[in-house]
Write an enzyme that holds these catalytic residues in place. Structure first.
Site, PDB file in Angstrom:
ATOM      1  N   GLU A  14     -13.220 -13.290   6.432  1.00  0.00           N
ATOM      2  CA  GLU A  14     -11.961 -12.583   6.692  1.00  0.00           C
ATOM      3  C   GLU A  14     -12.232 -11.113   6.965  1.00  0.00           C
ATOM      4  O   GLU A  14     -13.275 -10.592   6.567  1.00  0.00           O
ATOM      5  CB  GLU A  14     -11.041 -12.676   5.458  1.00  0.00           C
ATOM      6  CG  GLU A  14     -10.639 -14.078   5.105  1.00  0.00           C
ATOM      7  CD  GLU A  14      -9.828 -14.146   3.818  1.00  0.00           C
ATOM      8  OE1 GLU A  14      -9.301 -13.112   3.373  1.00  0.00           O
ATOM      9  OE2 GLU A  14      -9.738 -15.251   3.264  1.00  0.00           O
TER      10      GLU A  14
ATOM     11  N   LYS B 289     -11.673  -7.273   6.124  1.00  0.00           N
ATOM     12  CA  LYS B 289     -11.281  -6.540   4.919  1.00  0.00           C
ATOM     13  C   LYS B 289     -10.289  -5.471   5.360  1.00  0.00           C
ATOM     14  O   LYS B 289     -10.659  -4.471   5.979  1.00  0.00           O
ATOM     15  CB  LYS B 289     -12.492  -5.925   4.228  1.00  0.00           C
ATOM     16  CG  LYS B 289     -12.135  -5.304   2.895  1.00  0.00           C
ATOM     17  CD  LYS B 289     -13.381  -5.020   2.083  1.00  0.00           C
ATOM     18  CE  LYS B 289     -13.030  -4.601   0.676  1.00  0.00           C
ATOM     19  NZ  LYS B 289     -12.231  -3.376   0.608  1.00  0.00           N
TER      20      LYS B 289
ATOM     21  N   ASP C 157      -7.828  -2.426   5.293  1.00  0.00           N
ATOM     22  CA  ASP C 157      -7.825  -1.176   4.552  1.00  0.00           C
ATOM     23  C   ASP C 157      -6.394  -0.807   4.177  1.00  0.00           C
ATOM     24  O   ASP C 157      -5.696  -0.136   4.926  1.00  0.00           O
ATOM     25  CB  ASP C 157      -8.467  -0.085   5.410  1.00  0.00           C
ATOM     26  CG  ASP C 157      -8.904   1.087   4.575  1.00  0.00           C
ATOM     27  OD1 ASP C 157      -8.798   1.010   3.334  1.00  0.00           O
ATOM     28  OD2 ASP C 157      -9.354   2.087   5.154  1.00  0.00           O
TER      29      ASP C 157
ATOM     30  N   TYR D 196      -3.901 -13.152   1.715  1.00  0.00           N
ATOM     31  CA  TYR D 196      -5.240 -13.755   1.765  1.00  0.00           C
ATOM     32  C   TYR D 196      -5.690 -14.426   0.470  1.00  0.00           C
ATOM     33  O   TYR D 196      -6.837 -14.835   0.361  1.00  0.00           O
ATOM     34  CB  TYR D 196      -6.277 -12.725   2.185  1.00  0.00           C
ATOM     35  CG  TYR D 196      -6.228 -11.429   1.382  1.00  0.00           C
ATOM     36  CD1 TYR D 196      -6.480 -11.413   0.021  1.00  0.00           C
ATOM     37  CD2 TYR D 196      -5.927 -10.226   2.015  1.00  0.00           C
ATOM     38  CE1 TYR D 196      -6.425 -10.238  -0.706  1.00  0.00           C
ATOM     39  CE2 TYR D 196      -5.873  -9.040   1.290  1.00  0.00           C
ATOM     40  CZ  TYR D 196      -6.131  -9.062  -0.065  1.00  0.00           C
ATOM     41  OH  TYR D 196      -6.073  -7.898  -0.789  1.00  0.00           O
TER      42      TYR D 196
ATOM     43  N   LYS E 258     -19.346  -4.009   3.546  1.00  0.00           N
ATOM     44  CA  LYS E 258     -18.680  -2.776   3.979  1.00  0.00           C
ATOM     45  C   LYS E 258     -19.372  -2.230   5.222  1.00  0.00           C
ATOM     46  O   LYS E 258     -20.611  -2.153   5.256  1.00  0.00           O
ATOM     47  CB  LYS E 258     -18.731  -1.722   2.860  1.00  0.00           C
ATOM     48  CG  LYS E 258     -18.019  -2.134   1.579  1.00  0.00           C
ATOM     49  CD  LYS E 258     -16.502  -2.128   1.723  1.00  0.00           C
ATOM     50  CE  LYS E 258     -15.903  -0.771   1.564  1.00  0.00           C
ATOM     51  NZ  LYS E 258     -15.760  -0.287   0.225  1.00  0.00           N
TER      52      LYS E 258
ATOM     53  N   CYS F  58     -27.396  38.839  -2.879  1.00  0.00           N
ATOM     54  CA  CYS F  58     -26.833  37.793  -3.732  1.00  0.00           C
ATOM     55  C   CYS F  58     -25.332  38.034  -3.900  1.00  0.00           C
ATOM     56  O   CYS F  58     -24.924  39.136  -4.284  1.00  0.00           O
ATOM     57  CB  CYS F  58     -27.518  37.792  -5.095  1.00  0.00           C
ATOM     58  SG  CYS F  58     -26.731  36.637  -6.248  1.00  0.00           S
TER      59      CYS F  58
ATOM     60  N   CYS G 137     -24.825  38.969  -7.842  1.00  0.00           N
ATOM     61  CA  CYS G 137     -25.340  40.152  -8.534  1.00  0.00           C
ATOM     62  C   CYS G 137     -25.738  41.260  -7.571  1.00  0.00           C
ATOM     63  O   CYS G 137     -26.158  42.331  -7.990  1.00  0.00           O
ATOM     64  CB  CYS G 137     -26.521  39.772  -9.429  1.00  0.00           C
ATOM     65  SG  CYS G 137     -27.974  39.255  -8.503  1.00  0.00           S
TER      66      CYS G 137
ATOM     67  N   CYS H  27     -32.452  34.510  -4.826  1.00  0.00           N
ATOM     68  CA  CYS H  27     -32.106  35.685  -5.618  1.00  0.00           C
ATOM     69  C   CYS H  27     -33.107  35.690  -6.763  1.00  0.00           C
ATOM     70  O   CYS H  27     -33.144  34.744  -7.550  1.00  0.00           O
ATOM     71  CB  CYS H  27     -30.680  35.562  -6.154  1.00  0.00           C
ATOM     72  SG  CYS H  27     -30.345  36.719  -7.504  1.00  0.00           S
TER      73      CYS H  27
ATOM     74  N   CYS I  35     -29.277  37.308 -13.035  1.00  0.00           N
ATOM     75  CA  CYS I  35     -28.142  36.995 -12.145  1.00  0.00           C
ATOM     76  C   CYS I  35     -27.208  36.006 -12.840  1.00  0.00           C
ATOM     77  O   CYS I  35     -27.647  34.949 -13.291  1.00  0.00           O
ATOM     78  CB  CYS I  35     -28.641  36.407 -10.834  1.00  0.00           C
ATOM     79  SG  CYS I  35     -27.308  35.747  -9.803  1.00  0.00           S
TER      80      CYS I  35
HETATM   81  S1  IVH Z   1      -9.914 -11.091  -1.681  1.00  0.00           S
HETATM   82  C1  IVH Z   1     -10.437 -12.569  -5.880  1.00  0.00           C
HETATM   83  N1  IVH Z   1      -9.616 -10.641   0.901  1.00  0.00           N
HETATM   84  O1  IVH Z   1     -10.321  -5.457  -0.988  1.00  0.00           O
HETATM   85  C2  IVH Z   1     -10.227 -12.134  -4.463  1.00  0.00           C
HETATM   86  N2  IVH Z   1      -9.483  -8.772  -0.578  1.00  0.00           N
HETATM   87  O2  IVH Z   1     -12.500  -4.912  -3.285  1.00  0.00           O
HETATM   88  C3  IVH Z   1      -9.697 -10.775  -4.353  1.00  0.00           C
HETATM   89  N3  IVH Z   1      -9.000  -6.642   0.556  1.00  0.00           N
HETATM   90  O3  IVH Z   1      -8.631  -5.418  -4.043  1.00  0.00           O
HETATM   91  C4  IVH Z   1      -9.543 -10.127  -3.069  1.00  0.00           C
HETATM   92  N4  IVH Z   1      -8.883  -7.448   2.590  1.00  0.00           N
HETATM   93  O4  IVH Z   1      -7.272  -4.946  -1.924  1.00  0.00           O
HETATM   94  C5  IVH Z   1      -9.652 -10.087  -0.339  1.00  0.00           C
HETATM   95  N5  IVH Z   1      -9.337 -10.400   3.195  1.00  0.00           N
HETATM   96  C6  IVH Z   1      -9.369  -9.868   1.974  1.00  0.00           C
HETATM   97  C7  IVH Z   1      -9.161  -8.481   1.769  1.00  0.00           C
HETATM   98  C8  IVH Z   1      -9.237  -7.969   0.471  1.00  0.00           C
HETATM   99  C9  IVH Z   1      -8.785  -6.364   1.839  1.00  0.00           C
HETATM  100  C10 IVH Z   1      -9.012  -5.640  -0.531  1.00  0.00           C
HETATM  101  C11 IVH Z   1      -8.188  -5.988  -1.740  1.00  0.00           C
HETATM  102  C12 IVH Z   1      -9.152  -6.020  -2.890  1.00  0.00           C
HETATM  103  C13 IVH Z   1     -10.313  -5.255  -2.361  1.00  0.00           C
HETATM  104  C14 IVH Z   1     -11.582  -5.830  -2.941  1.00  0.00           C
END
Ligand code: IVH
Length: 665
Positions: free
Chosen positions: A112, A114, A116, A221, A309, A403, A406, A421, A426
């Protein structure tokens, strides 16, 4: 119209409007025109106004906002809302795959994006949205139902009358953020820094009208209880939630191997800039629910999922000024003062510019727009200046030659880049020296940080190292200082007193002798046994020790020859500081290394102090109270509330027997 008929018409309107909403916001496809939608909405509003008793909880009129709350109520998550372990490269992903296979699981993975934003938990009773809560600390969150109801992609009513909790992310699209910021700029309001903060700020509004205007969106999700609905895999859970009307992400993909996970990452990394919302990584989940349960959890994260990440993010900001700091050794460093920006979740307002050459090479000018980079926990750096954004109002950088603290003329050694310095007196150097003395690798005085030291120096409580050990004379004054208080002052004084017992290598390092790092200090302490013996050592004796070269030897001899240093050491001796090597052998033990432990209850085989020493000798530390950050709680007889708290937070718990078996190895 009869009341029954009114209710019937209202029901009809709600069905039409909610369907239109879903079509438009979730499916991105509308079957009715805006005009039709508005007509139905107005009709419903009128009926609701005339018949307030008939207003339904899931009415789309609630989406416009209007509910204002006094304060956020706390909500307890019966199943804690966990976060994910972050990984940063391919080898860590492969390691994750290995660890799963080692546990005997044959995984299929679900990948999936992630998102933000900020996570949210949605509760439905008999198909009606009853509660929405933030994650908070994972166990206790805040009730944000009034604001969540304004989010168009959150169904207010489900097609089935079921009880269910789902979780997902609230976020703001890139476009919405830009639009809001353009508006804010016109009104001279501070700009929202990034989509995540913008979403979080919008959801933390007491007045839901504000949230309603912020164009928030969701992706769902996570289903905390898939078995309750007869689901055996995560992908089925996602499909189930989609059928219920939740917005799920179309990029989700079920894959058969870790190689395919890598392909997914590659593909989505390329897609990232074109997405209408920000993502900061890829989430990889084991798909089979049975396997998830088998793998279980660590302290705060599931073992069946990780977050990859994306590498270092670059953000543009303004270089407002360049200021100079003077370190303990007298080294002068230019520092960038930046218009605060958030890079990878932290606000950056300073970055080191190292030295004059560095600034000149990057051709930085005050008022320039610069790009800042930050990766993971790494300190932020200024990458480059955006010359195309210069306006002519930039001010050239000028190295200082005196400096700033001082006034002493700065010196630069031949062939070197740094200015120094060289004034021992100082004030900036002195404070930095004191900060070094109390720091963790040196005297390790708990609760005594740089800021506090600067305060105490400025107030005149500390102007030499021995003054640290005379602080109790100022106890009453300290308690009266703003932000200190009796308890924290007493804790600090206690920590200072305790540091007197440190093994002498901490003192040797803390003195700040040029070229003597913490490792060398340890070598010296274990070789000579006492500080007195070290003070008597000749260059020859010193250079005979492996790891001690001529430069270090000369520096040591010259330091101990100075009368003022001899006087300082005598004073510290008189104050009762330990001057001997206590020879605690550190044992490398990954069960303890870098972890924090809480002890609760009575141990039958040893005292608390002994247990603490054992933990410390293996690279761990002990803390007093249980928090999310605690790695492990060791439980003896008659444990207190710390034990309960650890269980609630799902922190690993060791019995005394577990502890003993770990240290036996
Ligand atoms: S799963 C037990 N899926 O990332 C499963 N988290 O560090 C829990 N987040 O707190 C989360 N996209 O706020 C999951 N596709 C995704 C996500 C996701 C963003 C965030 C979420 C979570 C943090 C995890």
């Amino acid at each position: 119209m009869k009341e029954e008929n009114i209710q019937k018409r209202m029901d009809e309107l709600i069905t039409i409007l909610n369907q239109a909403n879903y079509d438009y916001y979730v499916l991105d496809y509308s079957k009715i025109t805006d005009q039709e939608y508005d007509k139905y909405l107005r009709e419903l509003e009128e009926l609701e106004l005339l018949h307030p008793a008939l207003v339904r909880e899931d009415s789309p009129t609630k989406r416009v906002g209007g509910e204002v709350i006094d304060a956020f109520q706390k909500v307890e998550h019966t199943i804690p809302m966990l976060s994910l372990k972050d990984v940063f490269n391919e080898s860590e992903i492969l390691e994750f795959d290995r660890s799963i296979k080692k546990a005997g699981v044959h995984p299929t993975y679900y990948c999936e994006l992630k998102i933000d934003g900020l996570s949210v938990s949605l509760h439905y009773e008999k198909g009606i949205l009853t509660k929405a809560a933030t994650r908070g600390n994972g166990v206790i969150g805040e009730d944000i139902t009034h604001n969540v109801k304004t989010i168009k992609t959150v169904p207010l009513r489900l097609p089935e009358k079921i009880d269910i909790e789902v979780r997902g992310e609230i976020f703001m699209s890139k476009e919405t953020l830009t639009r809001i910021n353009q508006e804010r700029a016109r009104q001279n309001l501070p700009l929202l820094q990034n989509p995540r903060n913008a979403a979080a700020g919008s959801i933390r509004q007491l007045d839901s009208k504000v949230a309603a205007k912020r164009g928030l969106d969701t992706f769902i999700y996570h289903l905390p209880n898939p078995e309750d609905y007869g689901l055996r895999s995560h992908h089925e859970a996602i499909e189930f939630m989609k059928q219920l009307g939740f917005k799920t992400n179309p990029n989700n993909r079920l894959v058969g191997s870790i190689e395919e996970v890598m392909d997914y990452i590659q593909e989505k990394t390329e897609l990232r800039p074109t997405l209408p919302y920000e993502i900061d990584g890829i989430v990889i989940k084991v798909d089979q629910i049975a396997a998830q349960q088998e793998l279980g959890f660590t302290a705060r994260t599931p073992k069946w999922a990780i977050a990859y990440k994306f590498p270092a993010e670059e953000v543009l900001t303004k270089l407002k000024d360049i200021i100079f700091t003077v370190g303990r050794t007298g080294q002068v460093t230019p520092n960038a003062v930046l218009e605060p920006v958030i890079v990878m979740g932290s606000t950056i307002s300073r970055a080191t510019l190292h030295n004059e050459d560095y600034v000149l090479e990057k051709d930085l000018m005050i008022n320039d727009i610069v790009s800042i980079r930050k990766a993971g926990d790494v300190i932020p750096e200024v990458v480059e200046v955006k010359k195309e954004r210069r306006t002519g109002k930039e001010i050239p950088f000028q190295m200082i030659h005196e400096c700033p603290f001082c006034g002493t003329q700065l010196e630069k050694k031949k062939g070197q880049v740094d200015y120094f310095c060289l004034n021992d007196k100082c004030p900036a150097r002195k404070v930095e020296g004191f900060i070094h003395f109390i720091s963790r690798p040196a005297m390790n005085i708990d609760g005594f940080g740089a800021r506090i030291m600067e305060d105490f120096y400025n107030f005149g409580f500390i102007s030499s190292i021995p003054d640290i050990y005379h602080l109790e004379r100022h106890r009453e004054d300290l308690i009266r200082l703003e932000g200190y208080g009796e308890k924290s002052v007493d804790n600090l004084l206690e920590a200072i007193e305790k540091s007197k017992e440190n093994s002498v290598e901490r003192l040797i390092f803390g003195l700040g002798i040029t070229h003597v790092g913490s490792k060398t200090a340890k070598v010296l302490a274990s070789h000579f046994g006492t500080l007195d013996a070290l003070m008597q050592a000749s260059i020859e004796e010193l250079t005979n020790i492996p790891d001690v070269g001529e430069i270090i030897a000369e520096s040591l001899v010259s330091y101990f020859q100075k009368e003022e240093n001899q006087k300082l050491i005598q004073e510290l001796k008189d104050l009762g500081l330990n001057m001997q090597y206590l020879g605690i052998q550190m044992i490398a033990d990954e069960n303890f290394q870098g972890k924090s432990f809480v002890l609760t209850g009575t141990l039958s085989t040893m005292g608390r102090d002994e247990a603490k020493k054992i933990i410390e000798s293996r690279g761990g530390k002990t803390v007093e109270s249980v928090s999310k950050k605690t790695s492990c709680v060791i439980v003896g007889e008659n444990p207190g509330s710390k034990y309960e708290k650890a269980k609630n937070l799902q922190i690993p718990i060791w019995s005394e027997k577990d502890f003993l078996s770990k240290i036996e190895n």
